[in-house]
Design a protein around this motif. Structure first.
Motif, PDB file in Angstrom:
ATOM      1  N   LEU A 291      45.521  36.794  33.587  1.00 43.78           N
ATOM      2  CA  LEU A 291      44.074  36.981  33.565  1.00 43.78           C
ATOM      3  C   LEU A 291      43.502  36.777  32.165  1.00 43.78           C
ATOM      4  N   ILE A 292      42.339  36.120  32.125  1.00 42.98           N
ATOM      5  CA  ILE A 292      41.521  36.037  30.922  1.00 42.98           C
ATOM      6  C   ILE A 292      40.238  36.810  31.202  1.00 42.98           C
ATOM      7  N   ARG A 293      40.023  37.899  30.463  1.00 41.39           N
ATOM      8  CA  ARG A 293      38.818  38.709  30.626  1.00 41.39           C
ATOM      9  C   ARG A 293      37.844  38.329  29.520  1.00 41.39           C
ATOM     10  N   LEU A 294      36.579  38.134  29.873  1.00 40.69           N
ATOM     11  CA  LEU A 294      35.577  37.661  28.927  1.00 40.69           C
ATOM     12  C   LEU A 294      34.326  38.524  28.981  1.00 40.69           C
TER      13      LEU A 294
ATOM     14  N   PRO B 296      25.925  43.798  28.925  1.00 41.28           N
ATOM     15  CA  PRO B 296      26.387  43.208  30.178  1.00 41.28           C
ATOM     16  C   PRO B 296      26.698  41.722  30.055  1.00 41.28           C
ATOM     17  N   VAL B 297      27.249  41.168  31.122  1.00 44.25           N
ATOM     18  CA  VAL B 297      27.572  39.749  31.190  1.00 44.25           C
ATOM     19  C   VAL B 297      26.296  38.926  31.004  1.00 44.25           C
TER      20      VAL B 297
ATOM     21  N   THR C  10      33.118  31.395  31.256  1.00 44.44           N
ATOM     22  CA  THR C  10      34.077  31.782  32.303  1.00 44.44           C
ATOM     23  C   THR C  10      34.306  30.639  33.269  1.00 44.44           C
ATOM     24  N   ALA C  11      33.250  29.926  33.609  1.00 42.52           N
ATOM     25  CA  ALA C  11      33.367  28.787  34.527  1.00 42.52           C
ATOM     26  C   ALA C  11      34.221  27.674  33.920  1.00 42.52           C
TER      27      ALA C  11
ATOM     28  N   ALA D 161      34.479  37.526  34.128  1.00 44.49           N
ATOM     29  CA  ALA D 161      33.523  38.086  33.183  1.00 44.49           C
ATOM     30  C   ALA D 161      33.331  39.569  33.469  1.00 44.49           C
ATOM     31  N   TYR D 162      33.205  40.359  32.400  1.00 40.98           N
ATOM     32  CA  TYR D 162      33.090  41.807  32.532  1.00 40.98           C
ATOM     33  C   TYR D 162      31.899  42.323  31.738  1.00 40.98           C
TER      34      TYR D 162
END
Length: 308
Positions: free
Chosen positions: A145-148, A154-155, A163-164, A175-176
């Protein structure tokens, strides 16, 4: 998208290779002349969980050759991030976004101070197990996982767009809204295993199965969790020892990157991992004796082997 990856060690090379394979204009930038020259001559070979690919992409030791980019990914070790940020200045244009991906905490603040907080986004990478096999050749065991997210808040639209781009390159990217939660959930696991495995030269499973080592490891994790609570970080962890044990049981044969650094004669990210818990504990009045001892032992080991 025009993307520069600054720091194409094991993880940075995986990022650069797969993002280039997806059709982005990618510039791999690193201080290792051997690695860059191998990429220039033969392409970058990325093998492992993503398959086995040799990808042609731009590679240089001089960021000025790349010029301004849409996205700059800082993929160096934590202790190198300030130098990487300075070297990345020729890559920064009016609308450039900087994405910094390091273990531990504190890197994004250093990047923001040098390149501008308004440009900086944060990534958390997990479950890759990447290593350099030879110049121009990297391997990775997984790509969990790559969390961004934004540094605060917020996102945003730009985080969704980034993220796309990662998702279209085959990464499991999400995205978080609260990236600090993601950072600390990973940090607590890193704090648990990194130092203990390095000092004892053990795999994670060996620490889990050794009563003495496990007492130290879970002591480090408990302190990190207590610091997170004192800072108001909303980690999704019910009980920290069960959490880190479950994490470790999923990868018993793994060697943390800190241990791999020592095996290769390199300094580690101890100051951004266990050392960070000591600093944050002092700021929040949380005792961190396990992490203080672990940090001191790692630093002493590095000094004795001329790594510092």
């Amino acid at each position: 998208m025009k993307i520069a990856v600054v720091g194409v060690g094991a993880m940075g090379s995986v990022y650069a290779g797969l993002l280039a394979k997806a059709g982005n204009e990618v510039w791999a930038i690193d201080v290792s002349h051997k690695h860059i020259e191998a990429i220039q001559a033969h392409g970058l070979r990325v093998e492992g969980a993503s398959g086995d690919h040799t990808i042609r992409l731009n590679a240089t030791v001089d960021a000025e050759k790349a010029g301004p980019c849409d996205l700059v990914i800082l993929a160096t070790k934590a202790m190198q991030v300030e130098a990487a940020s300075q070297s990345a200045k020729p890559l920064i244009g009016k609308n450039t976004t900087v994405l910094t991906i390091q273990n531990g905490i504190g890197s994004s603040e250093k990047v923001a101070a040098l390149l501008g907080e308004e440009r900086v986004t944060v990534g958390v990478a997990g479950g890759f197990g990447a290593s350099i096999k030879a110049p121009g050749h990297v391997h990775h065991n997984g790509m969990e996982l790559i969390r961004l997210g934004e540094m605060n808040g917020p996102v945003s639209r730009r985080v969704k767009d980034i993220t796309a781009v990662w998702s279209s390159a085959g990464f499991n990217a999400k995205a978080y809204d609260d990236i600090q939660q993601m950072i600390w959930e990973k940090l607590i696991c890193n704090v648990c295993y990194s130092g203990v495995c390095t000092v004892s030269e053990s795999r994670i499973g060996e620490v889990l199965n050794d009563e003495g080592l496990w007492q130290i490891a879970k002591g480090c994790a408990r302190e990190a969790y207590q610091v997170a609570m004192a800072k108001g970080i909303k980690v999704d962890i019910g009980e920290p020892v069960s959490y880190v044990r479950a994490f470790g049981e999923n990868m018993p044969n793994a060697k943390p990157s800190m241990l791999l650094d020592h095996m290769a004669g390199r300094p580690s990210e101890i100051e951004a991992i266990n050392g960070a818990i000591v600093r944050e504990g002092a700021n929040t009045n949380v005792p961190t004796i396990f992490n203080e001892i672990m940090t001191a032992l790692i630093i002493a080991k590095e000094k004795s082997h001329d790594m510092r």
